[in-house]
Enzyme design. Sequence first.
Site, PDB file in Angstrom:
ATOM      1  CD  GLU A  74      18.438   7.910   8.349  1.00 46.89           C
ATOM      2  OE1 GLU A  74      17.958   8.297   9.425  1.00 46.89           O
ATOM      3  OE2 GLU A  74      17.844   7.121   7.584  1.00 46.89           O
ATOM      4  NE  ARG A 112      20.095  -1.727   1.264  1.00 44.57           N
ATOM      5  CZ  ARG A 112      21.085  -1.521   0.434  1.00 44.57           C
ATOM      6  NH1 ARG A 112      21.936  -2.488   0.133  1.00 44.57           N
ATOM      7  NH2 ARG A 112      21.266  -0.332  -0.112  1.00 44.57           N
ATOM      8  NE  ARG A 171      -3.303  10.967   5.365  1.00 42.05           N
ATOM      9  CZ  ARG A 171      -2.307  11.225   6.158  1.00 42.05           C
ATOM     10  NH1 ARG A 171      -1.788  12.430   6.197  1.00 42.05           N
ATOM     11  NH2 ARG A 171      -1.825  10.280   6.929  1.00 42.05           N
ATOM     12  CG  ASP A 204       7.095   1.273  13.713  1.00 39.99           C
ATOM     13  OD1 ASP A 204       8.233   1.676  13.404  1.00 39.99           O
ATOM     14  OD2 ASP A 204       6.097   1.407  12.985  1.00 39.99           O
ATOM     15  NE  ARG A 246      15.227   8.648   7.260  1.00 39.88           N
ATOM     16  CZ  ARG A 246      14.479   8.279   8.295  1.00 39.88           C
ATOM     17  NH1 ARG A 246      13.192   8.554   8.297  1.00 39.88           N
ATOM     18  NH2 ARG A 246      15.009   7.640   9.329  1.00 39.88           N
ATOM     19  CE1 TYR A 283      11.980  -0.644  11.430  1.00 39.43           C
ATOM     20  CE2 TYR A 283       9.585  -0.795  11.465  1.00 39.43           C
ATOM     21  CZ  TYR A 283      10.745  -0.073  11.661  1.00 39.43           C
ATOM     22  OH  TYR A 283      10.666   1.217  12.101  1.00 39.43           O
ATOM     23  NE  ARG A 327      -2.503  -1.924   3.122  1.00 38.85           N
ATOM     24  CZ  ARG A 327      -1.946  -1.955   4.324  1.00 38.85           C
ATOM     25  NH1 ARG A 327      -1.747  -0.851   4.988  1.00 38.85           N
ATOM     26  NH2 ARG A 327      -1.593  -3.113   4.878  1.00 38.85           N
TER      27      ARG A 327
HETATM   28  P1  FAD Z   1      17.676  -3.106  19.657  1.00 37.65           P
HETATM   29  O1  FAD Z   1      17.370  -1.681  19.887  1.00 37.65           O
HETATM   30  O2  FAD Z   1      18.526  -3.454  18.505  1.00 37.65           O
HETATM   31  O3  FAD Z   1      18.325  -3.693  20.992  1.00 37.65           O
HETATM   32  C1  FAD Z   1      19.028  -4.912  21.020  1.00 37.65           C
HETATM   33  C2  FAD Z   1      20.254  -4.705  21.889  1.00 37.65           C
HETATM   34  O4  FAD Z   1      20.914  -5.961  22.068  1.00 37.65           O
HETATM   35  C3  FAD Z   1      21.265  -3.761  21.254  1.00 37.65           C
HETATM   36  O5  FAD Z   1      21.583  -2.712  22.156  1.00 37.65           O
HETATM   37  C4  FAD Z   1      22.471  -4.655  20.983  1.00 37.65           C
HETATM   38  O6  FAD Z   1      23.708  -3.984  21.105  1.00 37.65           O
HETATM   39  C5  FAD Z   1      22.312  -5.733  22.054  1.00 37.65           C
HETATM   40  N1  FAD Z   1      22.971  -7.000  21.723  1.00 37.65           N
HETATM   41  C6  FAD Z   1      22.891  -7.683  20.556  1.00 37.65           C
HETATM   42  N2  FAD Z   1      23.667  -8.782  20.626  1.00 37.65           N
HETATM   43  C7  FAD Z   1      24.247  -8.802  21.839  1.00 37.65           C
HETATM   44  C8  FAD Z   1      25.169  -9.687  22.475  1.00 37.65           C
HETATM   45  N3  FAD Z   1      25.663 -10.750  21.857  1.00 37.65           N
HETATM   46  N4  FAD Z   1      25.542  -9.408  23.763  1.00 37.65           N
HETATM   47  C9  FAD Z   1      25.069  -8.295  24.409  1.00 37.65           C
HETATM   48  N5  FAD Z   1      24.217  -7.416  23.819  1.00 37.65           N
HETATM   49  C10 FAD Z   1      23.801  -7.667  22.558  1.00 37.65           C
HETATM   50  N6  FAD Z   1      10.408   2.671  15.400  1.00 37.65           N
HETATM   51  C11 FAD Z   1       9.404   3.562  15.606  1.00 37.65           C
HETATM   52  O7  FAD Z   1       8.443   3.267  16.333  1.00 37.65           O
HETATM   53  N7  FAD Z   1       9.451   4.815  15.026  1.00 37.65           N
HETATM   54  C12 FAD Z   1      10.471   5.205  14.212  1.00 37.65           C
HETATM   55  O8  FAD Z   1      10.474   6.320  13.717  1.00 37.65           O
HETATM   56  C13 FAD Z   1      11.547   4.265  13.978  1.00 37.65           C
HETATM   57  N8  FAD Z   1      12.575   4.588  13.180  1.00 37.65           N
HETATM   58  C14 FAD Z   1      13.584   3.693  12.967  1.00 37.65           C
HETATM   59  C15 FAD Z   1      14.653   4.061  12.155  1.00 37.65           C
HETATM   60  C16 FAD Z   1      15.678   3.166  11.901  1.00 37.65           C
HETATM   61  C17 FAD Z   1      16.825   3.581  11.029  1.00 37.65           C
HETATM   62  C18 FAD Z   1      15.622   1.860  12.454  1.00 37.65           C
HETATM   63  C19 FAD Z   1      16.698   0.850  12.143  1.00 37.65           C
HETATM   64  C20 FAD Z   1      14.577   1.488  13.278  1.00 37.65           C
HETATM   65  C21 FAD Z   1      13.541   2.397  13.547  1.00 37.65           C
HETATM   66  N9  FAD Z   1      12.484   2.076  14.401  1.00 37.65           N
HETATM   67  C22 FAD Z   1      11.466   2.984  14.614  1.00 37.65           C
HETATM   68  C23 FAD Z   1      12.428   0.765  15.090  1.00 37.65           C
HETATM   69  C24 FAD Z   1      13.064   0.769  16.483  1.00 37.65           C
HETATM   70  O9  FAD Z   1      14.423   1.098  16.376  1.00 37.65           O
HETATM   71  C25 FAD Z   1      12.882  -0.631  17.116  1.00 37.65           C
HETATM   72  O10 FAD Z   1      11.523  -0.898  17.305  1.00 37.65           O
HETATM   73  C26 FAD Z   1      13.581  -0.852  18.473  1.00 37.65           C
HETATM   74  O11 FAD Z   1      14.806  -0.201  18.578  1.00 37.65           O
HETATM   75  C27 FAD Z   1      13.788  -2.343  18.685  1.00 37.65           C
HETATM   76  O12 FAD Z   1      14.255  -2.603  19.996  1.00 37.65           O
HETATM   77  P2  FAD Z   1      14.978  -3.996  20.330  1.00 37.65           P
HETATM   78  O13 FAD Z   1      15.229  -3.993  21.788  1.00 37.65           O
HETATM   79  O14 FAD Z   1      14.236  -5.105  19.726  1.00 37.65           O
HETATM   80  O15 FAD Z   1      16.335  -3.955  19.496  1.00 37.65           O
END
Ligand code: FAD
Length: 367
Positions: A300, A249, A174, A350, A280, A348, A170
Amino acid sequence: MYDYLIVGAGLYGAVFAHEAALAGNKVKIIEKRNHIGGNIYTEEIEGIHVHKYGAHIFHTNDSEVWTYIQQFATFNRFTNSPIANFKGEIYNLPFNMNTFNKLWNVSTPNEAMSIIETQREHLNGKIPINLEEQAISLVGTDIYKKLIKGYTEKQWGRSCQELPPFIIKRLPVRFTYDNNYFNDKFQGIPIGGYTKIIEKMLEHPNIEVYLDTDYFEDRKNFNTEANKIIYTGMIDQFFEYKYGHLEYRSLDFKTDILDIENYQGNAVINYTDKETPYTRVIEHKHFEFGQQDKTVITYEFPKEWEVGSEPYYPINDEKNANLYKKYYKLAQTEKKVHFGGRLGLYKYFDMHQIIKASLYAFKKLNN
Ligand code: FAD
């Protein structure tokens, strides 16, 4: 002995840790980076909260999640209204009456619809077999050429004719003069930055946090330290890449401090032509209506992921989906380990989805 060992101090791990600690559990978190927060980490530069791993805008339709996150921060009234820059021409996003007016000098929804309809006929009723055809079937040729093609090709490193159609199911179109990108009921930026949220979540006497600590440096020992493990790292790494590497990616970020008050007049500008190497530019102060004398901007640059580089976006194709299924099966056999978060589930998410998933996992595991 801890009740939980949490691998990763990102949003998933932090929400889990917070809930577990409140319920009386002893929690140890290990984080391989030198900071908490994972990809939502913000750091202060020149008094501005810089989104170190890409722009993060909190948005949700889920009032429970919205209420939950309010415990840890006050959110401002930021509304995401990105701008597209195509070779110097400026357009509003998402595609709306402001965009159509600039593109075609039309002023009514009927005029805009009829142009889009005519341009969609370009496909002659053919079922789209690639992303280019899919985009044209949804929004016509002009929007595709100026606002989708270059951006998407940079983002994925491949031509739109080689990309599968399902990547864009999609496209937000708008027929009102509304530049608000999200349709969600709630959105905003936490005043004071995202790192503060995570700090607050982890501020509990039952929680110990160890930074610069990689699970794989001493996994045997770590495994003996707790009854249950919440693992938010890469699922394929957990199983020593037994079936091969899941692909991503990746992105490079280049951040500059500028000695001017206002560089681009908006938090997010997308560069939609193919020639500009970045997708961006983020001007962080605009997320919080900052009045500082200086400004901080981040470019970026999307790039191919290779083993060792930061994994940002899982690749949504058949090869990786099948590989993930194999790892998922293995994960099901791990009695003591729960896999969560974007890397543990190779998907992915949010932020609001991560919070929901982590709260759900805690309820399920902690009984
Ligand atoms: P992460 O934040 O990746 O946390 C995982 C952690 O585990 C990391 O700190 C990592 O270092 C640690 N780790 C991994 N392996 C090990 C290991 N072996 N030992 C110890 N530590 C380890 N969401 C939104 O709602 N709005 C947005 O505008 C938005 N924009 C985004 C833009 C980008 C460029 C990206 C990539 C994502 C975006 N997101 C957004 C999504 C958002 O970043 C995620 O929902 C969120 O960060 C996921 O949290 P997490 O804890 O799953 O992962």
